[in-house]
Scaffold this motif. Sequence first.
Motif, PDB file in Angstrom:
ATOM      1  N   SER A  52       0.816  -1.152  -0.002  1.00 19.77           N
ATOM      2  CA  SER A  52       0.049   0.047  -0.046  1.00 19.77           C
ATOM      3  C   SER A  52       0.838   1.261   0.136  1.00 19.77           C
ATOM      4  N   SER A  53       2.232   1.024   0.305  1.00 20.13           N
ATOM      5  CA  SER A  53       2.791   2.453   0.389  1.00 20.13           C
ATOM      6  C   SER A  53       3.721   2.613  -0.996  1.00 20.13           C
ATOM      7  N   GLY A  54       3.564   1.718  -1.904  1.00 21.21           N
ATOM      8  CA  GLY A  54       4.151   1.693  -3.158  1.00 21.21           C
ATOM      9  C   GLY A  54       5.494   1.082  -3.386  1.00 21.21           C
ATOM     10  N   LEU A  55       5.617   0.402  -2.244  1.00 17.11           N
ATOM     11  CA  LEU A  55       7.127  -0.261  -2.159  1.00 17.11           C
ATOM     12  C   LEU A  55       7.084  -1.651  -3.065  1.00 17.11           C
ATOM     13  N   MET A  56       7.918  -2.210  -3.832  1.00 20.36           N
ATOM     14  CA  MET A  56       7.903  -3.338  -4.444  1.00 20.36           C
ATOM     15  C   MET A  56       8.892  -4.140  -4.356  1.00 20.36           C
ATOM     16  N   SER A  57       8.674  -5.583  -4.813  1.00 21.64           N
ATOM     17  CA  SER A  57       9.535  -6.527  -4.850  1.00 21.64           C
ATOM     18  C   SER A  57       9.312  -7.414  -6.167  1.00 21.64           C
ATOM     19  N   SER A  58      10.301  -7.965  -6.751  1.00 23.74           N
ATOM     20  CA  SER A  58      10.206  -8.725  -7.876  1.00 23.74           C
ATOM     21  C   SER A  58      11.028  -9.691  -7.998  1.00 23.74           C
ATOM     22  N   THR A  59      10.325 -10.814  -8.759  1.00 24.24           N
ATOM     23  CA  THR A  59      11.352 -12.000  -9.105  1.00 24.24           C
ATOM     24  C   THR A  59      10.831 -12.426 -10.413  1.00 24.24           C
ATOM     25  N   ASN A  60      11.934 -13.202 -11.155  1.00 29.74           N
ATOM     26  CA  ASN A  60      11.341 -13.852 -12.436  1.00 29.74           C
ATOM     27  C   ASN A  60      12.080 -15.005 -12.825  1.00 29.74           C
ATOM     28  N   MET A  61      11.378 -15.674 -13.747  1.00 25.30           N
ATOM     29  CA  MET A  61      11.924 -16.909 -14.196  1.00 25.30           C
ATOM     30  C   MET A  61      11.809 -17.443 -15.570  1.00 25.30           C
ATOM     31  N   ILE A  62      12.591 -18.162 -16.097  1.00 26.90           N
ATOM     32  CA  ILE A  62      12.599 -18.572 -17.485  1.00 26.90           C
ATOM     33  C   ILE A  62      11.696 -19.774 -17.860  1.00 26.90           C
ATOM     34  N   LEU A  63      10.922 -19.451 -18.870  1.00 23.19           N
ATOM     35  CA  LEU A  63       9.861 -20.415 -19.156  1.00 23.19           C
ATOM     36  C   LEU A  63       9.733 -20.888 -20.645  1.00 23.19           C
ATOM     37  N   ARG A  64      10.094 -22.090 -21.162  1.00 19.48           N
ATOM     38  CA  ARG A  64       9.941 -22.258 -22.437  1.00 19.48           C
ATOM     39  C   ARG A  64       8.557 -22.865 -22.986  1.00 19.48           C
ATOM     40  N   VAL A  65       7.847 -22.135 -23.774  1.00 18.52           N
ATOM     41  CA  VAL A  65       6.482 -22.867 -24.144  1.00 18.52           C
ATOM     42  C   VAL A  65       7.040 -23.390 -25.620  1.00 18.52           C
ATOM     43  N   ASN A  66       6.994 -24.687 -25.878  1.00 21.24           N
ATOM     44  CA  ASN A  66       7.503 -25.325 -27.226  1.00 21.24           C
ATOM     45  C   ASN A  66       6.081 -25.979 -27.871  1.00 21.24           C
ATOM     46  N   THR A  67       5.969 -25.744 -29.153  1.00 19.79           N
ATOM     47  CA  THR A  67       5.047 -26.472 -29.956  1.00 19.79           C
ATOM     48  C   THR A  67       5.726 -27.284 -30.857  1.00 19.79           C
ATOM     49  N   PRO A  68       5.079 -28.570 -31.178  1.00 17.20           N
ATOM     50  CA  PRO A  68       5.795 -29.751 -31.874  1.00 17.20           C
ATOM     51  C   PRO A  68       5.739 -28.787 -33.524  1.00 17.20           C
ATOM     52  N   PRO A  69       6.755 -29.175 -34.071  1.00 15.25           N
ATOM     53  CA  PRO A  69       6.972 -28.875 -35.364  1.00 15.25           C
ATOM     54  C   PRO A  69       5.584 -29.234 -36.369  1.00 15.25           C
ATOM     55  N   ASP A  70       5.414 -28.522 -37.305  1.00 18.81           N
ATOM     56  CA  ASP A  70       4.345 -28.768 -38.227  1.00 18.81           C
ATOM     57  C   ASP A  70       4.535 -29.938 -39.109  1.00 18.81           C
ATOM     58  N   ALA A  71       3.533 -30.709 -39.573  1.00 21.91           N
ATOM     59  CA  ALA A  71       3.723 -32.045 -40.348  1.00 21.91           C
ATOM     60  C   ALA A  71       4.208 -31.751 -41.591  1.00 21.91           C
ATOM     61  N   PRO A  72       5.331 -32.503 -42.218  1.00 19.60           N
ATOM     62  CA  PRO A  72       5.599 -32.269 -43.530  1.00 19.60           C
ATOM     63  C   PRO A  72       4.813 -33.096 -44.719  1.00 19.60           C
ATOM     64  N   SER A  73       5.268 -33.032 -45.754  1.00 23.04           N
ATOM     65  CA  SER A  73       4.876 -34.001 -46.613  1.00 23.04           C
ATOM     66  C   SER A  73       5.846 -34.983 -47.146  1.00 23.04           C
TER      67      SER A  73
END
Length: 191
Positions: A52-73
């Motif tokens: 409520s005073s405007g004081l802040m704290s932060s943290t972070n993390m790395i996240l990988r969102v992976n999708t499978p490759p598209d189907a070839p022909s």
Amino acid sequence: AEDSPYNITYQWESSIDGILATDVVSSQNLAQFYTDSLSAGVHTIFLEATDSSGLMSSTNMILRVNTPPDAPSVSLSPDPAYSSDTLTAVVTATSDADGDTVTPIFEWYENGVLYSSTSNTVPSSDLDVGEIWTVRVTPNDGNFAGVTVSDSVVVLNTAPTVGSISVSPSVPRVDDVIYCSYSYSDVDSDI
């Protein structure tokens, strides 16, 4: 120490998708949210808490969102195939939303039985007339495998070829017996 959990606000933010959620901390001192719409790629997820005073704290993390490759022909070449041909699996380039390099994984089947090669070709020495050859191709981006595609071909009989032919005598007379000499070959070793 000055504020109850209800007076602390939080904000989740993604380096790719921007602000994900903003709310107050729960009575159990938890800051949480749910999403299933993060874009593909490597995100840095930031969590920032402000009192409520405007004081802040932060943290972070790395996240990988992976999708499978598209189907070839995939298609087998040549088609039609003969026992004198080398079979080649021709694969179209496939894309990956994450930008990962996609590698095709090859599986060959001879009459339904797994064949030992993992390359994109089968040599002519392994082909026999009447066999059904199938190739299955699975794209892989190093994290996930995509949809498997396949193609099949039946090995056809190759026509025999005449190597040479000669007729004698070269200038026959009315009562002459005419002889024909020839040589031939057959890739399939047929009689």
